[in-house]
Design an enzyme around this catalytic site. Structure first.
Site, mmCIF file in Angstrom:
data_model
loop_
_atom_site.group_PDB
_atom_site.id
_atom_site.type_symbol
_atom_site.label_atom_id
_atom_site.label_comp_id
_atom_site.label_asym_id
_atom_site.label_seq_id
_atom_site.Cartn_x
_atom_site.Cartn_y
_atom_site.Cartn_z
ATOM 1 N N CYS A 268 0.838 -1.189 0.000
ATOM 2 C CA CYS A 268 0.000 0.000 0.000
ATOM 3 C C CYS A 268 0.884 1.254 0.000
ATOM 4 O O CYS A 268 2.013 1.223 -0.486
ATOM 5 C CB CYS A 268 -0.944 -0.027 1.209
ATOM 6 S SG CYS A 268 -2.282 1.190 1.095
ATOM 7 N N ASP B 265 -3.058 1.555 10.290
ATOM 8 C CA ASP B 265 -4.103 2.534 10.633
ATOM 9 C C ASP B 265 -4.434 2.434 12.108
ATOM 10 O O ASP B 265 -4.823 3.420 12.731
ATOM 11 C CB ASP B 265 -5.354 2.301 9.788
ATOM 12 C CG ASP B 265 -5.079 2.637 8.343
ATOM 13 O OD1 ASP B 265 -4.496 1.794 7.648
ATOM 14 O OD2 ASP B 265 -5.409 3.767 7.923
#
Ligand code: RUB
Length: 289
Positions: free
Chosen positions: A130, A201
């Site tokens: 990512c 996250d």
């Protein structure tokens, strides 16, 4: 500064992408919105801040860093209002808190980057996934220290955040190889990777993390083949553990625009990586094993 509505949209459409960027823009947008509030009574000011803060922080549900920062701002303003601060003063306090938190974040990232760069060794092949600004900063810092290493970047379907990583690293003259997502297990199996380095996250209470969907598979494979897995994330990404964290479900159109109607499309944004797969979490406070 874009309007509050536009910032929320930018977060939801991933124009603003990655937990750090979401958190930073949440703070900046809340300050901008707060300065323009026309309320006369402190309680009305607080009500509007609370709503705007929550709209920003929950624009994407899996972002505790933004949620924690909004909580800090709301709590401090509430205390000051209780002590008699008027709207004008509350606006000044909001400005002070936001700028203070932004400076702290910058400092935390400096520390994290310094610690993280030490994890990169000469001749390493690093697999990332990512786009994580924390990972990007670490790799660029290691490059500046003249370390020679190679980074493998999977595309990260369906939104191709791997391309952001690849572009930014190649701009910093780092040796980058892009692969399709499904190639990672073979590379790990063949031990063509020395370390996995990803962002997060969420840091959960038990030391597990939540990151882009696909992180579980990569980290499990790395664990099976005894390849170290490092996660780079500031401790503000920890959840308080009171509310169970929701994994964001994104729109099916991101996967297939003109899909036949009878096909169910599942598009979770993230998955959970259990702590047993993780060698260490690189934070501003050092590496947490
Ligand atoms: C981004 C992603 C990143 C983390 C950490 O997902 O999973 O690895 O957010 O990034 P999305 P950072 O593209 O869906 O936002 O280190 O920049 O906080």
């Amino acid at each position: 500064m874009p309007s509050l509505k536009q910032t929320i949209k930018n977060i939801q459409t991933l124009k603003i992408q990655g937990a750090n960027a979401v958190a930073e823009n949440t703070l900046k947008s809340l300050l901008d919105f707060g300065k323009k509030i026309k309320a006369k009574k402190p309680s009305d000011f607080l009500t509007q801040i609370k709503k705007a803060g929550n709209d920003l922080a929950f624009a994407r549900p899996t972002e505790p860093m933004a949620q924690n920062l909004v909580e800090i701002v709301k709590t401090k303003l509430k205390v000051m209002a209780k002590q008699g601060a008027e709207v004008k003063q509350l606006k000044e306090i909001l400005d002070y808190i936001v700028n203070h938190e932004l400076r702290e974040l910058e400092e935390d990232h400096k520390q994290l980057t310094e610690t993280g760069a030490k994890v990169i060794d000469n001749n390493d092949t690093i697999l990332t996934f990512c786009h994580s600004s924390s990972v990007e900063k670490i790799l660029i810092a290691a490059k500046k220290q003249k370390k020679k290493f190679k980074v493998i970047v999977p595309e990260t379907r369906p939104l191709f955040q791997g391309r952001i990583t690849a572009r930014k690293l190649s701009k910093a003259k780092i040796n980058v190889t892009m692969i399709v997502d499904s190639k990672t297990d073979q590379l790990l199996h063949k031990k063509e990777v020395d370390k996995v380095l990803i962002g997060a996250d969420v840091i959960l209470k038990d030391g597990s993390i939540i990151n882009k969907v696909g992180s579980f598979g990569i980290c499990e494979d790395a664990f099976q083949h005894r390849i170290p897995v490092y996660v780079a994330a500031v401790t503000l990404k920890r959840t308080k553990g009171k509310v169970p964290i929701k994994i964001e479900k994104r729109h099916s159109l991101e996967i297939w625009k003109k899909a036949p109607k009878n096909i169910t499309i599942e598009n979770p944004a993230f998955d959970k990586v259990p702590k047993k797969f993780i060698t260490g979490i690189i934070t501003e406070r050092g590496i947490i094993k």
